[in-house]
Design a protein around this motif. Structure first.
Motif, short mmCIF file in Angstrom:
data_model
loop_
_atom_site.label_atom_id
_atom_site.label_comp_id
_atom_site.label_asym_id
_atom_site.label_seq_id
_atom_site.Cartn_x
_atom_site.Cartn_y
_atom_site.Cartn_z
N GLU A 104 26.81 -40.35 1.27
CA GLU A 104 27.81 -40.64 -0.42
C GLU A 104 28.25 -40.47 -0.99
N ILE A 105 28.37 -39.18 -1.41
CA ILE A 105 29.14 -38.91 -2.64
C ILE A 105 31.02 -38.36 -2.19
N GLU A 106 30.65 -36.78 -1.21
CA GLU A 106 32.14 -36.60 -1.24
C GLU A 106 32.47 -37.52 -0.33
N PRO A 107 32.58 -38.22 0.68
CA PRO A 107 34.02 -38.95 1.22
C PRO A 107 34.73 -39.97 -0.28
N LEU A 108 33.35 -40.45 -0.97
CA LEU A 108 34.39 -41.52 -2.23
C LEU A 108 34.85 -40.17 -3.14
N ALA A 109 34.57 -39.83 -3.18
CA ALA A 109 34.99 -38.09 -4.69
C ALA A 109 35.90 -37.16 -3.99
N ARG A 110 36.59 -37.52 -2.27
CA ARG A 110 37.68 -37.01 -1.85
C ARG A 110 38.65 -38.22 -1.34
N GLN A 111 38.40 -39.10 -1.81
CA GLN A 111 39.53 -40.29 -1.77
C GLN A 111 39.68 -41.04 -2.94
N TRP A 112 39.48 -40.35 -3.77
CA TRP A 112 39.35 -40.99 -5.27
C TRP A 112 40.31 -39.33 -6.29
N PHE A 113 40.06 -38.34 -5.12
CA PHE A 113 40.87 -36.88 -5.94
C PHE A 113 42.35 -37.13 -5.05
N HIS A 114 42.25 -37.78 -3.78
CA HIS A 114 43.57 -37.26 -3.28
C HIS A 114 44.51 -38.60 -3.54
N HIS A 115 44.58 -39.55 -4.06
CA HIS A 115 45.32 -41.05 -4.38
C HIS A 115 45.55 -40.62 -6.24
N THR A 116 44.32 -39.95 -6.87
CA THR A 116 45.11 -39.20 -8.73
C THR A 116 45.82 -38.22 -8.39
N SER A 117 45.68 -37.18 -7.51
CA SER A 117 46.01 -35.75 -7.79
C SER A 117 47.14 -35.55 -6.85
N PHE A 118 45.98 -35.22 -5.10
CA PHE A 118 45.98 -33.96 -4.53
C PHE A 118 47.42 -34.59 -3.62
N LEU A 119 48.12 -36.02 -2.92
CA LEU A 119 48.81 -36.20 -2.08
C LEU A 119 49.91 -36.43 -3.56
N PRO A 120 51.15 -36.44 -2.96
CA PRO A 120 52.70 -36.99 -3.35
C PRO A 120 52.11 -38.26 -4.23
N PRO A 121 53.28 -37.95 -4.99
CA PRO A 121 52.91 -39.77 -5.73
C PRO A 121 53.49 -40.66 -5.22
N GLU A 122 54.36 -40.87 -4.52
CA GLU A 122 54.77 -41.65 -3.47
C GLU A 122 53.21 -42.53 -2.45
N GLN A 123 52.34 -41.46 -2.18
CA GLN A 123 51.92 -41.53 -1.00
C GLN A 123 50.24 -42.18 -1.61
N ARG A 124 49.75 -42.27 -3.30
CA ARG A 124 49.29 -42.75 -3.83
C ARG A 124 48.65 -43.81 -4.40
N ARG A 125 47.66 -44.72 -4.22
CA ARG A 125 47.38 -45.56 -3.72
C ARG A 125 46.19 -45.90 -4.90
N PRO A 126 46.53 -46.53 -5.84
CA PRO A 126 45.51 -46.75 -7.08
C PRO A 126 44.26 -47.23 -6.99
N GLU A 127 44.52 -48.78 -6.11
CA GLU A 127 44.11 -49.05 -5.85
C GLU A 127 42.70 -48.56 -5.22
N LEU A 128 43.30 -47.64 -4.22
CA LEU A 128 42.18 -47.05 -3.36
C LEU A 128 41.19 -46.01 -4.23
N ALA A 129 41.77 -44.97 -5.65
CA ALA A 129 41.40 -44.71 -5.85
C ALA A 129 40.35 -44.87 -7.05
N GLU A 130 40.63 -46.50 -7.77
CA GLU A 130 39.80 -47.14 -8.91
C GLU A 130 38.67 -47.52 -7.90
N ALA A 131 39.16 -48.46 -6.92
CA ALA A 131 37.38 -48.59 -5.67
C ALA A 131 36.72 -47.24 -5.55
N ALA A 132 37.14 -45.78 -5.07
CA ALA A 132 36.29 -44.86 -4.64
C ALA A 132 35.42 -44.34 -6.03
N ARG A 133 36.24 -45.18 -7.50
CA ARG A 133 35.48 -44.60 -9.16
C ARG A 133 34.64 -45.23 -8.99
#
Length: 206
Positions: A104-133
């Protein structure tokens, strides 16, 4: 030393490192980086861990490569360290909160982190980060209620369930933890433990 822990502290290896520190188990730390594909695919590592991931442990010849299985194993084999529950209901509650952290927690936390910090900026999808948060905040209400009147997840005190969940929620503050005061206080208690501080200090060395 009979316990070897593979993986850098910035990876899921933080869990077995923290568990070993809590239990006072002597260990050898082999900081294989989770992005070092050459090391992960090296024949010697693949012979130890066919899954080719970190963390992994070798405990008296018993090899495990799933992080939650590792911490549950360490807690169960060294109960004198205080990571296992004392009450009859405790083991089931440990499994509940550990699996809740994983599913319930880890997949969403990973999605949020990937699309806010981990992935290169051009690959990030803010809408996925916000949905996970947003989804995480719904789940954080469950945690907030659980620790409203007790310091840890179980009445038994600090257990491996707290360790696993607190490690997954390392970025709680950035996820809106200020809206969940009981969960935030719980998290600070967990990460403030001397064993947690010693494990997290390994990040500075890697």
């Amino acid at each position: 030393m009979t316990l070897k822990i593979y993986g850098v502290a910035a990876s899921r290896a933080i869990r077995p490192l923290w568990a070993a520190e809590e239990l006072g188990i002597p260990y050898e730390h082999i900081p294989v980086h989770y992005q070092d594909t050459a090391a992960l695919n090296a024949p010697a590592f693949r012979a130890l861990n066919p899954n080719g991931t970190v963390p992994a442990i070798d405990d008296h010849g018993l090899v495990l490569f799933e992080s939650l299985a590792i911490t549950l194993h360490l807690a169960r084999t060294r109960p004198e360290g205080g990571l296992w529950a004392a009450s009859a209901a405790g083991p089931s509650q440990i499994l509940q909160w550990t699996l809740w952290a994983a599913t319930e927690i880890e997949p969403l936390a990973r999605q949020w982190f990937h699309h806010t910090s981990f992935l290169p900026p051009e690959q990030r999808r803010p809408e996925l980060a916000e949905a996970a948060r947003t989804q995480l905040q719904t789940r954080l209400r469950v945690l907030d209620q659980q620790v409203e009147e007790q310091p840890y997840l179980l009445a038994d005190g600090f257990t491996v369930a707290d360790l696993n969940l607190a490690a997954v929620l390392q970025r709680l503050a950035a996820l809106g933890g200020e809206h969940f005061p009981h969960a935030t206080a719980w998290h600070q208690r967990c990460l403030g433990r001397p064993a947690a501080q010693r494990a997290m200090a390994l990040r500075q060395l890697q």
